[in-house]
Write a protein that holds these residues in place. Structure first.
Motif, mmCIF file in Angstrom:
data_model
loop_
_atom_site.group_PDB
_atom_site.id
_atom_site.type_symbol
_atom_site.label_atom_id
_atom_site.label_comp_id
_atom_site.label_asym_id
_atom_site.label_seq_id
_atom_site.Cartn_x
_atom_site.Cartn_y
_atom_site.Cartn_z
ATOM 1 N N GLU A 1 0.812 -1.211 0.000
ATOM 2 C CA GLU A 1 0.000 0.000 0.000
ATOM 3 C C GLU A 1 0.857 1.279 0.000
ATOM 4 O OE1 GLU A 1 -3.231 -0.086 -0.338
ATOM 5 O OE2 GLU A 1 -3.319 2.106 -0.303
ATOM 6 N N GLU A 2 1.853 1.323 0.902
ATOM 7 C CA GLU A 2 2.655 2.548 1.042
ATOM 8 C C GLU A 2 3.405 2.881 -0.254
ATOM 9 O OE1 GLU A 2 4.938 0.145 4.060
ATOM 10 O OE2 GLU A 2 6.560 1.381 3.236
ATOM 11 N N GLU B 1 0.954 4.315 -2.748
ATOM 12 C CA GLU B 1 0.694 5.718 -2.393
ATOM 13 C C GLU B 1 1.843 6.613 -2.858
ATOM 14 O OE1 GLU B 1 -2.057 7.123 -1.426
ATOM 15 O OE2 GLU B 1 -2.863 5.084 -1.624
ATOM 16 N N LYS C 1 1.954 7.113 -6.631
ATOM 17 C CA LYS C 1 0.920 8.045 -7.097
ATOM 18 C C LYS C 1 1.457 9.471 -7.142
ATOM 19 C CE LYS C 1 -3.277 5.722 -5.530
ATOM 20 N NZ LYS C 1 -4.283 5.711 -4.464
#
Ligand code: ADP
Ligand code: ZN
Length: 729
Positions: free
Chosen positions: A126-127, A130, A133
């Motif tokens: 997930e990190e 992120e 992005k």
């Protein structure tokens, strides 16, 4: 105009960074395709130069390129190689510390890092999603894309999540790359990455520099030792089927004085890694391995691959032999064959599910046909991958160099084709050979094929003979396998033509390895593919220098310079940086990083041996025009101060400005912001910029008149370059 210039900059960087004069095969079109934002699918054999297809555009674009790669070792290797070229590439994976991760992330955000290598496992975090992005990404490269497919040989479940994660990051173009040619795998890749629309670039799978040979598996150890002695000091891989065999052969080689080490899944990870490193670092020459070895390395100078045992499939054989000669130089592929090996492999399949067993059997059958066939190995391999090879004699396989017993095949081919036609093009190998030899089985009778004119026409020869003929008509494209049912053979157009007007055609007898003599007995020497035109003594010295330098820098030697570059150095004896930069594979980054040592060594050698070099005979001209242009573009790209560029090139600041203006007016974008920031504050920059925005002319005289006296001519000229680059180009 833009298109022409883009091509220019790609070529400029190809030479400047990588030291290559030309693109290979499709590289340039592929690069332009992905740079224009289109999904791109690249299918190229090992060694053809896939990496450059995403590395070069990463360098020329101002954005980040994310490379998804399956193995940490592979990533590290590529990053090392890029860094040696002076390109800022980094990886993001589980081996990094928190601080290192932060440093890498910062580099991506501020635009210093051009390529970021990510393992699929890290990508799913997930990190990291992120973080990605927030970055400005040009495109995503999915390397070794066949890992997506269960039909491939290295299936990696995490690869299946790649597309959904890319979608989370943004709407990014994808370039997928693989060396797997089978249509099934290709289809899987397209489906999984949802890139049906992708432009596909498929290269020929012919590996011209590889020599293929199959030998009877008799006195194998003796043959192996003899082969190794002939190739002493060269890097090579010996593949065996079992761990036990790996240990045994590795030991055999060691006691015979060769630098060899084993590699298989049963060894401790640390031992495996140490042995692999020793191989990459040239501390040992030979790795004896199970198929577990190979995917994680792209050592370019593997000179031979020996299959001590028969591999399970032709795909495997092609992949494994493909690890030889990636640099385009010598690559000898020797396989020891015995039908007994096939039987053993069949036994291994026993415990598998029915479909797996059936598949395994078909693969082994193809392996057998390939090995026993008298046809050119190259033609056979390419035919297997759906590619036609159009030369009669490849000159680099055992069957071409020493043809098996040949005979006139006209009549035989005609019989086979008639049999196929008369039986309605609905049958395959077994049935056709039965009909030809006149076997009146119930099956044959049930179709009334025993009534055919062709029935038993070939009974003077046995069924194996006819099977060999039929297989040869397939390889020579008189017959083809039906797409939906591969055990049904149909006539090709060539076959139809042959039936109506037969012509002379040479066929040959299959190998019967059990009765064939070994080369040991024949005492046969094959002519070398590469005759050495270079100075071998100097080459060896340069190799030794490369190795010691590599040790110091803790890099594999080939990261410094590859063999083809060393061979070229040992041919034209470069004794200064300019000459060194002319060598293929030597970019400016490498000249600066490693050049001095090599130049010194070559100089010393040249003096010692009284060699006349190119530099002695050619009158040195002032640095040639296009080279200057290339140099300037590249230095600006690296944000080198203009004063410094002028100084190194020994020209005035004014001359440099003229050069830069020429470059700019011929359409190349130059980003001088880093330099302008130092000499003009934002307001002043804006002032001049606005002036050019609103004026009809780009004349400097006029600008000097119109603008306040605060500005110097140089400043105005520099701002005009910025304006031209941003607005006009
Ligand atoms: P692949 O990934 O397709 O197996 P690589 O990207 O490792 O192939 O490249 C194989 C070899 O070809 C490398 O040694 C590389 O330096 C060389 N190479 C790639 N592109 C070029 C080129 N345009 N000119 C000369 N050599 C090249
Ligand atoms: Zn051949």
């Amino acid at each position: 105009m833009m298109v022409v210039e883009e091509k220019d900059i790609l070529r400029v960087q190809l030479k400047e960074v990588f030291g290559y004069d030309q693109f290979r095969g499709n590289q340039e079109v592929i690069i332009r395709n992905i740079l224009s934002g289109k999904n791109t699918f690249v299918i190229m054999p090992t060694g053809a130069g896939k990496s450059l297809c995403y590395q070069l555009p990463a360098i020329t674009s101002n954005k980040l390129v994310v490379v998804i790669s399956p193995l940490i070792a592979l990533m590290k290797n590529q990053v090392d190689q890029l860094n040696a070229f002076g390109v800022n590439a980094q990886f993001l994976n589980s081996t990094l510390s928190k601080t290192e991760i932060n440093r890498v992330k910062k580099g991506c955000l501020d635009g210093h890092i051009k390529l970021l290598y990510v393992a699929p496992e890290s990508l799913t975090k997930e990190e990291n999603v992120e973080f990605l992005k927030k970055t400005d990404i040009a495109f995503v490269a999915v390397d070794e894309a066949h890992c997506i497919s269960e039909w491939g040989h290295d299936f990696r479940p995490e690869y299946r999540r790649i597309k959904s994660i890319i979608d989370q990051i943004g709407n990014l173009p994808i370039i997928a790359l693989t060396a797997t040619a089978t249509p099934k795998v290709q289809q899987d890749i397209r489906k999984n990455l949802t890139m049906d629309d992708a432009d596909t670039f498929m290269s020929s799978f012919n590996r011209k520099n590889l020599y293929y040979e199959i030998r009877p598996k008799k006195h194998t150890k003796k043959q192996l030792i003899k082969f190794m002695s002939e190739n002493k000091g060269k890097a090579g891989i010996v593949y065996c089927l079992s761990r036990k065999k790996v240990e045994e052969i590795s030991e055999l080689l060691r006691v015979n004085g060769f630098k060899a080490a084993p590699y298989h899944a049963g060894l401790d990870a640390s031992v495996r890694e140490a042995n692999q490193d020793a191989f990459l670092n040239e501390d040992i020459d030979i790795i004896v391995a199970t198929i577990a070895f190979g995917m994680g390395i792209d050592k370019p100078d593997v000179r031979f691959v020996v299959h001590y045992d028969v591999p399970k499939s032709l795909e495997g054989y092609y992949q494994e032999t493909g690890r030889a000669g990636r640099d385009g130089l010598e690559g000898n592929c020797i396989m020891f064959y015995s039908h007994n090996d096939i039987n053993k492999l069949e036994k291994f399949n026993k415990d598998k599910s029915v479909t797996e067993r059936e598949n395994g059997k078909v693969l082994l059958q193809e392996m057998t046909y390939f090995s026993e066939s008298p046809v050119c190995r190259r033609r056979l391999l390419l035919h297997y991958f759906g590619e036609e090879f159009d030369q009669d004699n490849c000159g680099a396989c055992d069957n071409c160099l020493r043809p098996k017993d040949q005979f006139e095949g006209k009549e035989y081919i005609h019989h086979v084709l008639e049999a196929a036609k008369m039986t309605g093009e609905r049958f395959g190998l077994e049935h056709l050979s039965d009909v030809l030899t006149g076997k009146s089985s119930n099956y044959v009778k049930s179709y009334s094929h025993d009534q055919l004119e062709i029935f038993g026409i070939g009974k003077a020869n046995d069924v194996e003979f006819w099977k060999s003929i039929i297989r040869q008509t397939l390889v020579y494209d008189f017959l083809k396998k039906d797409i939906d049912n591969v055990s049904v053979f149909k006539l090709t157009e060539k076959g139809e033509q042959f039936i109506s007007t037969p012509y002379s055609f040479t066929l040959a007898k299959d190998h019967v390895y059990d009765t064939e003599t070994t080369h040991e007995e024949e005492n046969y020497d094959r002519p070398p593919i590469n005759t050495k035109a270079y100075d071998e003594v100097l080459f060896e010295q340069l190799k030794a220098l490369r190795k010691s330098l590599a040790k110091k820098k803790n890099l594999p030697p080939y990261v410094i310079f590859q063999d083809p570059s060393l061979e070229e150095m040992a041919t034209i004896y470069p004794t200064n940086k300019d000459e060194l930069a002319q060598i293929n594979g030597v970019g400016m980054g490498k000249v600066n990083k490693f050049g001095n040592e090599f130049i010194a060594a070559i100089k010393e050698y040249v003096e010692e041996h009284d060699i006349t070099t190119a530099a002695d005979v050619v009158v040195k001209s002032s640095v040639n025009k296009s080279k200057m242009k290339i140099y300037i573009i590249q230095q600006i790209d690296r944000k080198v101060d203009l004063e410094e560029i002028a100084e190194t090139k020994n020209i005035s600041f004014d001359d440099l400005l003229v050069e830069i203006e020429n470059i700019c007016y011929s359409g190349t974008r130059l980003n001088l912001d880093y330099y302008l920031e130092q000499i003009l504050d934002e307001d002043k920059q804006e002032d001049i910029y606005d002036y050019f925005m609103n004026t009809e002319t780009d004349s400097i005289e006029e600008a000097l008149d119109e603008l306040s006296e605060d500005y110097s001519e140089d400043e105005i000229r520099l701002m005009r370059i910025k304006f031209m680059s941003e607005i006009a180009n």
